[in-house]
Design a protein around this motif. Structure first.
Motif, PDB file in Angstrom:
ATOM      1  N   VAL A 194      -1.713   4.732   3.243  1.00 28.56           N
ATOM      2  CA  VAL A 194      -0.935   4.597   2.013  1.00 28.56           C
ATOM      3  C   VAL A 194      -1.483   5.531   0.932  1.00 28.56           C
ATOM      4  O   VAL A 194      -0.722   6.216   0.232  1.00 28.56           O
ATOM      5  CB  VAL A 194      -0.944   3.140   1.520  1.00 28.56           C
ATOM      6  CG1 VAL A 194      -0.234   3.024   0.173  1.00 28.56           C
ATOM      7  CG2 VAL A 194      -0.270   2.228   2.545  1.00 28.56           C
ATOM      8  N   ASP A 195      -2.796   5.583   0.801  1.00 27.17           N
ATOM      9  CA  ASP A 195      -3.407   6.466  -0.205  1.00 27.17           C
ATOM     10  C   ASP A 195      -3.039   7.923   0.049  1.00 27.17           C
ATOM     11  O   ASP A 195      -2.719   8.668  -0.898  1.00 27.17           O
ATOM     12  CB  ASP A 195      -4.932   6.307  -0.198  1.00 27.17           C
ATOM     13  CG  ASP A 195      -5.390   4.967  -0.760  1.00 27.17           C
ATOM     14  OD1 ASP A 195      -4.581   4.305  -1.450  1.00 27.17           O
ATOM     15  OD2 ASP A 195      -6.544   4.569  -0.491  1.00 27.17           O
ATOM     16  N   MET A 197      -0.398   9.017   1.636  1.00 30.31           N
ATOM     17  CA  MET A 197       1.028   9.186   1.351  1.00 30.31           C
ATOM     18  C   MET A 197       1.256   9.386  -0.146  1.00 30.31           C
ATOM     19  O   MET A 197       2.078  10.222  -0.555  1.00 30.31           O
ATOM     20  CB  MET A 197       1.818   7.979   1.870  1.00 30.31           C
ATOM     21  CG  MET A 197       1.863   7.874   3.390  1.00 30.31           C
ATOM     22  SD  MET A 197       2.532   6.293   4.007  1.00 30.31           S
ATOM     23  CE  MET A 197       4.268   6.483   3.600  1.00 30.31           C
ATOM     24  N   LYS A 198       0.541   8.635  -0.970  1.00 30.57           N
ATOM     25  CA  LYS A 198       0.673   8.796  -2.421  1.00 30.57           C
ATOM     26  C   LYS A 198       0.198  10.174  -2.868  1.00 30.57           C
ATOM     27  O   LYS A 198       0.844  10.843  -3.678  1.00 30.57           O
ATOM     28  CB  LYS A 198      -0.139   7.717  -3.133  1.00 30.57           C
ATOM     29  CG  LYS A 198       0.416   6.313  -2.992  1.00 30.57           C
ATOM     30  CD  LYS A 198      -0.492   5.298  -3.686  1.00 30.57           C
ATOM     31  CE  LYS A 198       0.065   3.887  -3.573  1.00 30.57           C
ATOM     32  NZ  LYS A 198      -0.837   2.881  -4.202  1.00 30.57           N
ATOM     33  N   ASP A 199      -0.953  10.601  -2.333  1.00 28.29           N
ATOM     34  CA  ASP A 199      -1.545  11.872  -2.755  1.00 28.29           C
ATOM     35  C   ASP A 199      -0.767  13.078  -2.248  1.00 28.29           C
ATOM     36  O   ASP A 199      -0.762  14.135  -2.890  1.00 28.29           O
ATOM     37  CB  ASP A 199      -2.986  11.962  -2.250  1.00 28.29           C
ATOM     38  CG  ASP A 199      -3.911  10.947  -2.914  1.00 28.29           C
ATOM     39  OD1 ASP A 199      -3.541  10.430  -3.993  1.00 28.29           O
ATOM     40  OD2 ASP A 199      -4.985  10.658  -2.348  1.00 28.29           O
ATOM     41  N   ALA A 201       2.631  13.134  -1.166  1.00 18.34           N
ATOM     42  CA  ALA A 201       4.089  12.984  -1.130  1.00 18.34           C
ATOM     43  C   ALA A 201       4.805  14.312  -1.332  1.00 18.34           C
ATOM     44  O   ALA A 201       5.816  14.600  -0.684  1.00 18.34           O
ATOM     45  CB  ALA A 201       4.537  11.965  -2.179  1.00 18.34           C
ATOM     46  N   ASP A 234       6.839   2.887  -3.580  1.00 21.96           N
ATOM     47  CA  ASP A 234       5.470   2.700  -4.070  1.00 21.96           C
ATOM     48  C   ASP A 234       4.601   3.944  -3.892  1.00 21.96           C
ATOM     49  O   ASP A 234       3.674   4.177  -4.672  1.00 21.96           O
ATOM     50  CB  ASP A 234       4.809   1.516  -3.357  1.00 21.96           C
ATOM     51  CG  ASP A 234       5.448   0.181  -3.738  1.00 21.96           C
ATOM     52  OD1 ASP A 234       6.173   0.135  -4.749  1.00 21.96           O
ATOM     53  OD2 ASP A 234       5.238  -0.809  -3.008  1.00 21.96           O
ATOM     54  N   THR A 235       4.875   4.747  -2.861  1.00 21.69           N
ATOM     55  CA  THR A 235       4.072   5.941  -2.608  1.00 21.69           C
ATOM     56  C   THR A 235       4.628   7.187  -3.291  1.00 21.69           C
ATOM     57  O   THR A 235       3.975   8.239  -3.282  1.00 21.69           O
ATOM     58  CB  THR A 235       3.979   6.221  -1.101  1.00 21.69           C
ATOM     59  OG1 THR A 235       5.305   6.343  -0.560  1.00 21.69           O
ATOM     60  CG2 THR A 235       3.231   5.102  -0.373  1.00 21.69           C
ATOM     61  N   GLY A 236       5.814   7.090  -3.870  1.00 17.19           N
ATOM     62  CA  GLY A 236       6.419   8.251  -4.523  1.00 17.19           C
ATOM     63  C   GLY A 236       7.277   9.094  -3.603  1.00 17.19           C
ATOM     64  O   GLY A 236       7.927  10.035  -4.060  1.00 17.19           O
ATOM     65  N   GLU A 239      11.073   9.425  -4.415  1.00 17.30           N
ATOM     66  CA  GLU A 239      11.492  10.387  -5.439  1.00 17.30           C
ATOM     67  C   GLU A 239      11.991  11.686  -4.817  1.00 17.30           C
ATOM     68  O   GLU A 239      12.775  12.421  -5.435  1.00 17.30           O
ATOM     69  CB  GLU A 239      10.328  10.690  -6.388  1.00 17.30           C
ATOM     70  CG  GLU A 239       9.845   9.499  -7.203  1.00 17.30           C
ATOM     71  CD  GLU A 239      10.815   9.116  -8.313  1.00 17.30           C
ATOM     72  OE1 GLU A 239      11.780   9.864  -8.544  1.00 17.30           O
ATOM     73  OE2 GLU A 239      10.608   8.058  -8.932  1.00 17.30           O
TER      74      GLU A 239
END
Length: 476
Positions: A194-195, A197-199, A201, A234-236, A239
């Protein structure tokens, strides 16, 4: 899942497809090569859901694979041979056999520079998730699980064999695949996944719209699409895929019964899926897209009224246009774009029905405008009722029951699926002495409007109405 029991179940499931896999393994062993069942096939065997489409990997090079299966396979194709893959069919099963790979990526696109490997461990390391990085040696029926995929499968966790940063840098589409597996299998991504994926995206911009659309469609057709969509938001990643969905978090639902339109829309999606299951439908991409997107026009149409209320006038019109634009950008087919946009446009129409005040003419128009989408529209409208007030919800469902009963009655009397004017184009031209052209089309549409308003006309009345139209419009 007990590890020993899981392995026993997998071997039992594997034997179900024998002697096909055994025969193939025997061919490779006779030629001096090893053959492994690998990837999703092993995962599905462990889950007790192995299909007839199987994936294998081997130390044999592609040209050697072709020689080994020649004469044994019912059909062979070489479409993927440059990537080391030979496809075959045998007794109704589709099999893909791929040489061990140890690919490298330029990390600009997502296509690797194909490099053949020499070990099963190296081949498994390059795979997307540990649950897909297990193999079964077909000659010994022994598991090969160097990255603890069985433990991850038991815990229903998605993790990567290499670090998530390495895996997603190699192929950013794997981030969407993570969400897709959440939807299909109900797994939970590991925190480090998850981390990453956020970083990372933004890396998804390297992927073509067609690839993104394919993963999104599989996600939406899964068993748990809400979980996956929440992960994307949640991970962006949302967008970049469906920015209108996280955008709905800004709009307060006009009924003030939900936190926001975003959560309302996810609930509508879940309720539409429940209606699919109730009626024995297969997962319906058009219905699910419409349920998710039906209110995306609300943020753009939100108005705060003087009395403290909130309005979203014409959000269905704006939403239909936004839906069409987004689905086109994702390269969906024209049919899907048209159908989903029309459902979004029509989803609010029922709220003018009140307590049944519509005339039969209005009911005919509702059916005609929906056309072949009517059954989907029924489900979308019912799913759109998310009020927590049980009495209000029951009243809305009873009202819609009444509308469906009226539709059924009128359909039985008039065959609404085939509504046509009481005079066709040839009759119009003959009666008015017109050549083919736009005037004939205008007259035809006028008669169709009369047919919707008044129901079937006699031939005499239809001719009289045609002459009246001609006189009013100066048509000789």
């Amino acid at each position: 899942m007990n590890e020993l029991a899981a392995k026993r179940n997998a071997v039992t499931e594997l034997m179900r497809i024998s002697p096909l896999a055994d025969d193939l393994a025997g061919l490779f062993a006779a030629a001096g090569h090893r053959l492994y069942l690998v990837g999703g096939s092993v995962r599905d065997a462990l889950l007790g859901r192995l299909s007839s489409d199987l994936d294998f990997t081997t130390d044999a090079r592609p040209e050697r694979i072709l020689k080994i299966v020649s004469g044994w396979a019912d059909a062979v194709w070489e479409t993927g041979i440059e990537f080391g893959t030979v496809g075959i069919t045998k007794r109704g099963s589709t099999l893909e056999i791929t040489t061990f790979r140890a690919d490298t990526y330029d990390r600009v696109g997502r296509n690797p520079e194909v490099t053949f490997g020499d070990t099963i461990e190296g081949d498994l390391l390059r795979r997307d998730f540990t649950v897909n990085a297990m193999a079964i040696d077909l000659s010994t029926k022994q598991f090969v699980d160097p990255y603890n995929g069985l433990d991850a499968l038991s815990a229903r966790v998605l993790d990567t064999p290499a670090t998530p940063q390495e895996s997603f840098a190699d192929d950013p589409l794997r981030m969407l695949r993570a969400a897709r597996f959440v939807a299909q299998l109900g797994f939970t991504p590991a925190p480090r996944v998850v981390d990453a994926m956020k970083d990372m995206a933004g890396e998804l911009r390297r992927i073509t719209a067609e690839r993104v659309q394919a993963e999104l469609s599989k996600l939406l057709l899964g068993e748990y699409p809400r979980r996956a969509l929440e992960l994307l938001v949640d991970t962006g990643l949302a967008e970049l895929v469906l920015p209108e969905v996280p955008g709905m978090r800004l709009a307060i639902d006009e009924h003030h019964q939900h936190k926001d339109v975003y959560h309302h829309s996810l609930t509508v999606l879940e309720q539409a899926i429940a209606l699919e299951k109730r009626d024995g439908w297969q997962p319906d991409l058009v219905l699910r897209l419409a349920a998710l997107l039906h209110d995306i026009g609300k943020p753009a149409t939100r108005r705060f009224e003087s009395g403290g209320g909130v309005s979203f006038h014409h959000h269905e019109v704006v939403g239909a246009k936004m839906t069409r634009k987004r689905l086109r950008a994702l390269k969906y087919s024209k049919q899907i774009v048209d159908d989903v946009s029309q459902l979004v446009f029509l989803h609010l129409r029922f709220h003018g029905y009140g307590n049944g005040e519509w005339t039969d003419s209005a009911v005919r128009r509702y059916v005609t405008d929906a056309g072949p989408l009517l059954d989907r529209l029924h489900k979308l409208v019912r799913a759109d009722c998310t009020t927590r007030n049980k009495r209000k919800a029951a009243a809305l469902q009873r009202t819609y029951d009444g509308l469906e009963e009226r539709i059924a009655r009128i359909q039985a009397e008039e065959d609404l699926a085939k509504v046509r004017p009481d005079l066709d184009g040839n009759e119009i031209m003959k009666i008015l002495g017109l050549p083919p052209g736009p005037l004939v089309g205008q007259a035809w549409r006028h008669l169709k409007e009369l047919r919707l308003d008044r129901g079937p006309l006699s031939h005499e009345d239809a001719v009289a109405e045609l002459h009246r139209w001609a006189e009013e419009n100066g048509v000789a």
